[in-house]
Design a protein around this motif. Structure first.
Motif, short mmCIF file in Angstrom:
data_model
loop_
_atom_site.label_atom_id
_atom_site.label_comp_id
_atom_site.label_asym_id
_atom_site.label_seq_id
_atom_site.Cartn_x
_atom_site.Cartn_y
_atom_site.Cartn_z
N LEU A 37 0.83 -1.20 0.00
CA LEU A 37 0.00 0.00 0.00
C LEU A 37 0.87 1.25 0.00
O LEU A 37 0.63 2.19 -0.75
CB LEU A 37 -0.88 0.03 1.26
CG LEU A 37 -2.31 -0.42 1.13
CD1 LEU A 37 -3.03 -0.24 2.46
CD2 LEU A 37 -3.02 0.40 0.06
N VAL A 38 1.89 1.25 0.86
CA VAL A 38 2.78 2.41 0.96
C VAL A 38 3.43 2.68 -0.40
O VAL A 38 3.52 3.81 -0.87
CB VAL A 38 3.86 2.17 2.05
CG1 VAL A 38 4.91 3.26 2.01
CG2 VAL A 38 3.21 2.09 3.42
N ASN A 39 3.85 1.60 -1.05
CA ASN A 39 4.47 1.72 -2.37
C ASN A 39 3.53 2.30 -3.40
O ASN A 39 3.88 3.19 -4.16
CB ASN A 39 4.93 0.35 -2.85
CG ASN A 39 6.41 0.19 -2.66
OD1 ASN A 39 7.15 1.17 -2.81
ND2 ASN A 39 6.84 -1.00 -2.30
N LEU A 40 2.31 1.77 -3.39
CA LEU A 40 1.32 2.23 -4.36
C LEU A 40 1.00 3.70 -4.14
O LEU A 40 0.83 4.46 -5.10
CB LEU A 40 0.04 1.39 -4.25
CG LEU A 40 0.17 -0.02 -4.81
CD1 LEU A 40 -1.04 -0.86 -4.45
CD2 LEU A 40 0.35 0.03 -6.33
N ILE A 41 0.91 4.09 -2.88
CA ILE A 41 0.65 5.48 -2.57
C ILE A 41 1.79 6.35 -3.10
O ILE A 41 1.59 7.42 -3.65
CB ILE A 41 0.47 5.69 -1.05
CG1 ILE A 41 -0.86 5.10 -0.60
CG2 ILE A 41 0.54 7.16 -0.69
CD1 ILE A 41 -2.05 5.85 -1.14
N GLY A 42 3.01 5.85 -2.95
CA GLY A 42 4.17 6.56 -3.46
C GLY A 42 4.01 6.81 -4.95
O GLY A 42 4.21 7.91 -5.46
N GLU A 43 3.59 5.75 -5.67
CA GLU A 43 3.38 5.88 -7.11
C GLU A 43 2.31 6.92 -7.40
O GLU A 43 2.43 7.73 -8.32
CB GLU A 43 2.93 4.53 -7.70
CG GLU A 43 3.86 3.37 -7.44
CD GLU A 43 5.11 3.40 -8.32
OE1 GLU A 43 5.13 4.20 -9.27
OE2 GLU A 43 6.05 2.64 -8.04
N LEU A 44 1.26 6.87 -6.59
CA LEU A 44 0.14 7.77 -6.79
C LEU A 44 0.57 9.22 -6.61
O LEU A 44 0.19 10.10 -7.37
CB LEU A 44 -0.98 7.42 -5.80
CG LEU A 44 -2.31 8.13 -5.99
CD1 LEU A 44 -2.93 7.78 -7.32
CD2 LEU A 44 -3.26 7.77 -4.86
N VAL A 45 1.41 9.44 -5.57
CA VAL A 45 1.90 10.79 -5.31
C VAL A 45 2.69 11.29 -6.52
O VAL A 45 2.54 12.43 -6.96
CB VAL A 45 2.79 10.80 -4.05
CG1 VAL A 45 3.54 12.11 -3.92
CG2 VAL A 45 1.96 10.54 -2.81
N ILE A 46 3.50 10.38 -7.06
CA ILE A 46 4.32 10.77 -8.20
C ILE A 46 3.45 11.08 -9.43
O ILE A 46 3.62 12.10 -10.09
CB ILE A 46 5.34 9.65 -8.52
CG1 ILE A 46 6.37 9.60 -7.40
CG2 ILE A 46 6.01 9.89 -9.85
CD1 ILE A 46 7.09 8.29 -7.29
N THR A 47 2.47 10.21 -9.68
CA THR A 47 1.57 10.43 -10.81
C THR A 47 0.84 11.76 -10.64
O THR A 47 0.70 12.54 -11.59
CB THR A 47 0.51 9.31 -10.89
OG1 THR A 47 1.19 8.08 -10.75
CG2 THR A 47 -0.24 9.35 -12.19
#
Lengths: 683, 121
Positions: free
Chosen positions: A305-315
């Motif tokens: 989840l933390v990783n996916l959120i990281g991706e989301l922040v970047i997007t």
């Protein structure tokens, strides 16, 4: 039908481990002089629960040890046995054996049967050494201490068995229900009491059963408030009279139809049962309670989840950057939507990060035992005071901070707090204090380990430093002197104790904390005490960084390592062997690391006085990083370079910038090390 | 419609074992973590049978039984106490509180099913 019990083992292991941990912390918190009834009950209940489940799931060795432990604890909580310090020792040792057994079952290893036998013997010896006059009454909370709450005459008779009291009420039937309720509540505050079903609702005689340990005269006094004095009869109960229909089997049923409730029969459905109205008992502070309803989730899932959120922040930031070129009037709704997205993303990131957060009590809870054992070994009296156990930090940090903190505490016990005789001679109370504190400050968590011992000795540390050939002088500030104890192999202990002689120095502590992106500070006053302060970032997944430009490349420098940034003037540059290697800043010569050189970047500034120097500190050493320009400061999501590519010297990780480009995060400790070793010996 | 049973125990492993065993035998099960939780769940639901541990934090089994019996809804509902103590004394107290019967811990799943079947079929 057969049920595969092994599917419940994992839950049992976790549950038993929790019970053992809470039992240990309760035992350590117990005041032997005046044990708290609630605490004794909680300890008993922990042992009792483990026994019940262990038996059910077939772990007979666990059940055997907990059974002996439980029966001892039961007698103690019922007041049949006074708790002694040697019992606490034995209980703690039993806890250790149980943990070992648990680990053996969990990991499939073998437990040491000799150890089990030894602890059973030790516990049994405690039982045998005690008078055996306690009745086998069923468990009910707080008998022993509750009895101590009421003022009693010096010589008082205590019923060894359960009491049965019967009486006729001295009032109308209308008032009866309320009176009986009050009576039960009153009795329950001292001894557990239950109403016995009357043969019929018309029977004027009420019957009560009161747990063992009750004092008949006091019971009589209470009854006299509501009953006719001449009607009161108090005597030992005749348990056989109300025997069940199947007394020996594994289960049994009472009458075919359950009896109508005594109180309900009298028309009092709404009456709260006595135990509910029981006033709160005084209880000692207990370990921080876990949330009442929680679910266990695999750490991998949270990390995902933390990783996916990281991706989301970047997007999200990529979108924001692309949209910034669009006409704000024409694309008003798009901009509004993007602003909303940014807020939602940020909230979501915080929420997900908070899932990884755990209260630091997970680490603090092990220290009472450490302090107790070590103080005992060293002949010192030490009280541990903890505050801020609820302070939360990242789970990854919790696991890694445990060892360094343990070391700091051992250090305080060993070198800080004096032995009682010395303390008395100094006019201090014989019992020393170690204060463990945790709190949030800005984006960091601060953990303090303070003691009221002798403080650090400036002269000894300086002498030792000279002996070890460290560059020291008498004009050094106290702060600088204290930091010397973090140098490798540094120890001023006059005698090598078991603690200080373990070969692990404070330098390892400092290195481990630095590896987590944190730092340690020391304050000390001779004769007053020492305080070590550890500062850590709240999380390992996000980092506050400064982005710097070198040629066309962008690098991230962790903000925690940056001391200052400055423009170099020609006069500050010193050359070694004809190469510009040092700059002179505030009386210090700092080695220069030129990033363009290190990473072979073309098109960057080459002259040291044209670019910017970022002064870095890591592991107590400093270096100046030469870059073209500073770009800005922002939080970055850390992406492992190793798991996506491979390890690169001088780089600790990578991140994705708002424009979608990858930026590398510098490994400051490694850079500083490189700068030091690149220098010729003469420097 | 399957009968619903309320299982009250502070031990997660025991609770899961009881719930699993009963569900395998075709009952619906609601779990509660202590007497207080059990009482709240009993009030807001409807159960054919209540199984409760004795020794629990916040509210013990006997108190739960007494409290349930004070509610009209549960005046006659079968309640079984799961206890590690099989003494006459414990039985007398269970009976006095209004329990229907008892089951001694540790127990195996078969015994549990046996007694539950005997009580509610």
């Amino acid at each position: 039908m057969s049920i595969d019990m092994s599917q419940f083992y994992q839950v049992f292991f976790e549950e038993a481990q929790e019970h053992l941990d809470s039992m240990e912390s309760l035992l350590l918190g117990l005041d032997i002089g005046a044990p708290d009834a609630e605490q004794l009950n909680a300890i008993f209940r922990a042992a009792h629960s483990i026994k019940g489940s262990a038996g059910t799931f077939g772990f007979t060795d666990l059940a055997e040890v907990t059974h002996i432990l439980e029966s001892l604890l039961d007698r103690i909580r019922k007041g049949g046995l006074a708790i002694r310090a040697d019992m606490i020792d034995a209980f703690l040792a039993a806890g250790d054996v149980l943990k070992a057994l648990l680990a053996a079952h969990r990991d499939g290893g073998a437990a040491d049967p000799a150890q089990v036998a030894a602890i059973c013997q030790r516990l049994s010896a405690l039982t045998a050494g005690a008078p055996s006059s306690v009745s086998a009454a069923a468990p009910e909370p707080a008998v022993a201490a509750a009895a101590a709450q009421i003022p009693v005459p010096a010589a008082v008779t205590v019923a060894p068995e359960e009491l049965e009291a019967s009486f006729v009420l001295d009032m109308d039937a209308d008032a009866a229900v309320g009176a009986i309720d009050n009576l039960l509540a009153e009795l329950d505050r001292h001894w557990p009491a239950t109403m016995i079903k009357r043969a019929s609702a018309d029977d004027p005689r009420w019957r009560l059963r009161i747990a063992a340990g009750a004092e008949p005269e006091i019971v009589r006094g209470m009854l006299e408030f509501v009953a006719r004095s001449d009607s009161i009869r108090i005597g030992a109960t005749d348990a056989k009279a109300s025997d069940a229909d199947d007394s020996d089997g594994a289960y049994g049923l009472f009458d075919a139809v359950p009896p109508a409730p005594t109180l309900a029969a009298a028309g009092s459905e709404a009456a709260a049962p006595p135990a509910l109205t029981r006033p709160e008992r005084r209880s000692a502070p207990r370990p921080a309670a876990a949330a009442e309803s929680s679910i266990r989730v695999d750490v991998d899932k949270v990390d995902q989840l933390v990783n996916l959120i990281g991706e989301l922040v970047i997007t999200q930031s990529m979108l924001a950057q692309s949209a910034s070129t669009l006409d704000p009037v024409k694309f008003e709704r798009l901009h509004a939507g993007l602003a909303q997205l940014e807020r939602n993303t940020r909230d979501m990131q915080e929420a997900v990060m908070s899932v990884r957060m755990m209260p630091i009590s997970a680490v603090f809870s092990r220290f009472p035992r450490v302090v107790r054992d070590l103080a005992q070994k060293l002949g010192k009296q030490i009280e541990l005071r903890t505050t801020g156990e609820d302070t939360e930090l990242d789970k990854g940090l919790i696991e890694r901070i445990s060892d360094p903190l343990t070391h700091l505490i051992r250090n305080s016990i060993d070198h800080g707090v004096e032995i009682p005789a010395d303390r008395i001679a100094l006019g201090k109370p014989p019992t020393g204090t170690i204060a463990l504190k945790a709190y949030h400050q800005g984006g960091s968590i601060v953990i303090e380990v303070g003691d009221d011992g002798g403080g650090l000795n400036r002269h000894k540390i300086l002498a030792k430093a000279r002996e070890r050939g460290l560059p020291v002088h008498d004009q050094m500030s106290d702060g600088e002197v204290w930091l010397l104890i973090f140098e490798p192999g540094f120890s001023t202990a006059e005698k090598v104790t078991e603690v200080s002689g373990r070969g692990v120095g404070m330098d390892v502590v400092k290195r481990n904390i630095a590896a987590m992106g944190g730092r340690v500070e020391i304050e000390s006053m001779t004769g007053i005490g020492t305080r070590m302060t550890v500062r850590l970032p709240l999380t390992l997944a996000i980092l506050d960084g400064m982005s710097v430009a070198v040629g066309k490349e962008t690098y991230i420098v962790p903000l925690g390592h940056i001391l200052e940034s400055l423009q170099v003037e020609t006069g500050m540059i010193k050359s070694v062997s004809g190469v510009e290697r040092l700059i002179h800043v505030r009386g210090e010569y700092l080695p220069v690391v030129a990033l363009y050189e290190l990473f072979r970047i073309s098109g960057s500034k080459k002259r040291l006085d044209e670019g910017i120097m970022v002064v870095l500190e890591a592991d107590g050493a400093k270096a100046a990083l030469f870059v073209d320009a500073l770009l800005g400061q922002h939080p970055v999501v850390i992406k492992s370079l190793e798991s996506n590519y491979r390890k690169v010297p001088g780089i600790s990780a990578a991140t994705i910038m708002g424009d979608g480009h990858v930026a590398l995060i510098l490994d400051v400790a490694a850079l500083v090390q490189m700068a030091k070793s690149a220098l010729p010996e003469a420097a | 419609m399957p009968k619903t049973i309320l299982a009250v125990d502070d031990s997660t492993s025991i609770r899961q074992m009881v719930a699993f065993t009963l569900k395998t035998s075709g009952y619906d099960v609601v779990e509660a973590v202590d007497g207080m939780d059990g009482l709240n769940k009993a009030r807001s639901g409807s159960f054919s049978l209540i199984l409760t541990d004795q020794n629990m934090p916040r509210m013990d089994g006997l108190t739960l039984v007494r409290s349930l019996r004070a509610l009209a809804q549960y005046a006659t509902t079968p309640i079984l106490i799961l206890t590690t103590e099989s003494s006459d004394d414990m039985k007398a107290r269970g009976r006095a509180a209004g329990a229907t019967g008892w089951l001694v811990k540790p127990f195996d799943p078969q015994k549990l099913i046996e007694v539950v079947k005997k009580v509610i079929g």
